[in-house]
Design a protein around this motif. Sequence first.
Motif, short mmCIF file in Angstrom:
data_model
loop_
_atom_site.label_atom_id
_atom_site.label_comp_id
_atom_site.label_asym_id
_atom_site.label_seq_id
_atom_site.Cartn_x
_atom_site.Cartn_y
_atom_site.Cartn_z
N ASN A 119 0.88 -1.15 0.04
CA ASN A 119 0.05 0.13 0.15
C ASN A 119 0.89 1.15 0.08
O ASN A 119 1.40 1.51 0.97
CB ASN A 119 -0.97 0.00 1.39
CG ASN A 119 -1.97 1.11 1.37
OD1 ASN A 119 -1.77 2.06 0.43
ND2 ASN A 119 -2.87 1.07 2.13
N GLN A 120 0.83 1.67 -1.05
CA GLN A 120 1.94 3.28 -1.34
C GLN A 120 0.97 4.19 -1.50
O GLN A 120 1.32 5.24 -2.55
CB GLN A 120 3.00 2.90 -2.36
CG GLN A 120 3.95 1.57 -1.84
CD GLN A 120 4.92 1.24 -2.81
OE1 GLN A 120 5.08 2.05 -3.90
NE2 GLN A 120 5.77 0.07 -2.40
N ARG A 121 -0.37 4.20 -1.50
CA ARG A 121 -1.24 5.28 -1.68
C ARG A 121 -0.98 6.73 -0.88
O ARG A 121 -0.54 6.54 0.00
CB ARG A 121 -2.85 4.76 -1.41
CG ARG A 121 -3.15 3.57 -2.05
CD ARG A 121 -4.48 3.16 -1.65
NE ARG A 121 -5.47 4.01 -2.00
CZ ARG A 121 -6.17 3.86 -3.41
NH1 ARG A 121 -5.82 2.80 -4.10
NH2 ARG A 121 -6.90 4.66 -3.65
N GLY A 122 -1.31 7.82 -1.56
CA GLY A 122 -1.43 8.92 -1.23
C GLY A 122 -2.84 9.75 -0.68
O GLY A 122 -2.88 10.90 -0.18
N ASP A 123 -3.78 8.81 -0.64
CA ASP A 123 -5.01 9.16 -0.21
C ASP A 123 -5.23 8.77 1.08
O ASP A 123 -4.68 8.35 1.90
CB ASP A 123 -6.12 9.07 -1.17
CG ASP A 123 -6.28 7.60 -1.30
OD1 ASP A 123 -5.66 6.50 -0.84
OD2 ASP A 123 -7.18 6.86 -2.20
N GLN A 124 -6.69 8.91 1.65
CA GLN A 124 -7.00 8.45 3.02
C GLN A 124 -6.99 7.06 3.23
O GLN A 124 -7.15 6.57 4.25
CB GLN A 124 -8.38 9.03 3.32
CG GLN A 124 -9.53 8.33 2.35
CD GLN A 124 -10.05 8.94 1.20
OE1 GLN A 124 -8.90 9.85 0.42
NE2 GLN A 124 -11.26 9.21 0.91
N TYR A 125 -6.51 6.44 2.26
CA TYR A 125 -6.41 4.92 2.44
C TYR A 125 -4.96 4.33 2.50
O TYR A 125 -4.66 3.15 2.58
CB TYR A 125 -6.99 4.12 1.35
CG TYR A 125 -8.60 4.03 1.27
CD1 TYR A 125 -9.61 3.33 2.29
CD2 TYR A 125 -9.26 5.08 0.74
CE1 TYR A 125 -10.71 3.49 2.27
CE2 TYR A 125 -10.71 5.30 0.83
CZ TYR A 125 -11.38 4.26 1.77
OH TYR A 125 -12.77 4.55 1.71
N GLY A 126 -3.98 5.28 2.55
CA GLY A 126 -2.61 4.91 2.48
C GLY A 126 -1.79 5.72 3.32
O GLY A 126 -2.25 6.99 3.79
N GLY A 127 -0.55 5.35 3.68
CA GLY A 127 0.31 6.24 4.43
C GLY A 127 0.16 5.67 5.94
O GLY A 127 0.98 4.76 6.62
N SER A 128 -0.44 6.63 6.56
CA SER A 128 -0.42 6.16 8.07
C SER A 128 -1.07 4.80 8.40
O SER A 128 -1.79 4.16 7.58
CB SER A 128 -0.95 7.36 8.91
OG SER A 128 -2.52 7.40 8.57
N ARG A 129 -1.11 4.40 9.70
CA ARG A 129 -1.76 3.41 10.38
C ARG A 129 -2.98 3.32 10.01
O ARG A 129 -3.88 2.53 9.71
CB ARG A 129 -0.94 2.76 11.50
CG ARG A 129 -1.67 1.46 12.11
CD ARG A 129 -0.90 1.12 13.50
NE ARG A 129 0.31 1.32 13.67
CZ ARG A 129 1.08 1.48 14.74
NH1 ARG A 129 0.54 1.42 15.93
NH2 ARG A 129 2.23 1.51 14.54
N GLU A 130 -3.48 4.50 10.31
CA GLU A 130 -4.91 4.75 10.71
C GLU A 130 -5.49 4.58 9.17
O GLU A 130 -6.36 3.96 9.08
CB GLU A 130 -5.23 6.06 11.24
CG GLU A 130 -6.90 6.44 11.29
CD GLU A 130 -6.79 7.94 11.82
OE1 GLU A 130 -8.18 8.09 12.04
OE2 GLU A 130 -5.99 8.53 12.09
N ASN A 131 -4.67 5.35 8.39
CA ASN A 131 -5.32 5.33 7.14
C ASN A 131 -5.20 3.91 6.24
O ASN A 131 -6.30 3.34 5.59
CB ASN A 131 -4.47 6.24 5.98
CG ASN A 131 -4.87 7.47 6.20
OD1 ASN A 131 -5.61 7.94 6.78
ND2 ASN A 131 -4.10 8.57 5.38
#
Length: 371
Positions: A199-211
């Motif tokens: 998961n290398q997304r830049g929206d609300q579904y990627g990045g942080s653990r929460e996302n």
Amino acid sequence: MTSPLFQPTRIGDLTLPNRIVMPPLTRARAAQPGNVPTAMNAAYYAQRASAGLIIAEATDISADAKGYSLTPGVHSAAQIAGWRLVTEAVHRRGGRIFLQIWHCGRMSHADFHDGALPVAPSAVAFAGQIWKAGADDHRGQGGMVACPTPRALETAEIAGIVADFRQAALNAIEAGFDGVEIHAANGYLIDQFLRSTSNQRGDQYGGSRENRLRFLLEVTDAVTSAIGAARTGVRLSPCNRANGMDCPDSIPTAVEAAARLAERGVAYLHTNEPGDDSPEATQVRQQLRAAFPGPIIVAGGYTRERADAVLASGDVDLVAFGKLFIANPDLPARLQHGWPLNTPEPATFFGGDARGYIDYPTHTATEEQPA
């Protein structure tokens, strides 16, 4: 002293007579065309109805979810009717049965999607292979093939997949299942969202653990709102790092997921291990227990002795036995009485007919055979 394996327990609204679980086992024997469960599948599961709980094999939530040949779906009327044969057969034997529902994501092939690329959180190739039979091969004489680099899902597409999980859960209940298990493990689509490697997304579904947790929690909320938390389980695999899933945050992410699932009151958490008693596996079990006070099922090459020990630790509540259930339809009785176990035949695990599927003898049948 009675083994804890044979003590009753509860999952959701169900009372289980023992703590022995038949986990989801892909056997690739759905009828073609249409990936429809059959009377032979019903016989297979009914033979194993003495399990405390059966979790039926991973099942496609939609045609787009497919990743392996000859696996069943639960998105058409014919599939629902086929699964009803299974649930009625299991219930007639006094058993309890959930259905594992999945989307394979990047662990798939363009041949399953009319030439279109499989989808994933990001356009990152899967390092492993999937099992695929020929287009006209309905007996499952297939082999392992590489997967193409997937297409990254558009943000607007994700809600549709969440809706597919919800509808699949409703379809499973219509088919007579006691509940569903959301497959968020072993590198399939939900797990692909959980891992920073895939998961290398830049929206609300990627990045942080929460996302990265967002998709799992949206699916869980959709399913529980449709059929109830008491009929919803979730499977995670924090120790599985194979095939490009070696995310450095996988264990903390799984522990956070367990805590968030506990808040939602899901029926159980199911986790699988590498099949050993490594310090890491023990530590992960303890961390998951601290985060999730509800029923926990563990799988991973367990024997009767290891199962007794892990139940006595209090870190888990039920133990799943995979290959042993393939070869021993009466596994609970064999474990309880110390009877010898049939040996599984790996050549018949995927695809084929009744051989290696519904012809393994029970201990009683073996004993009654003439010398």
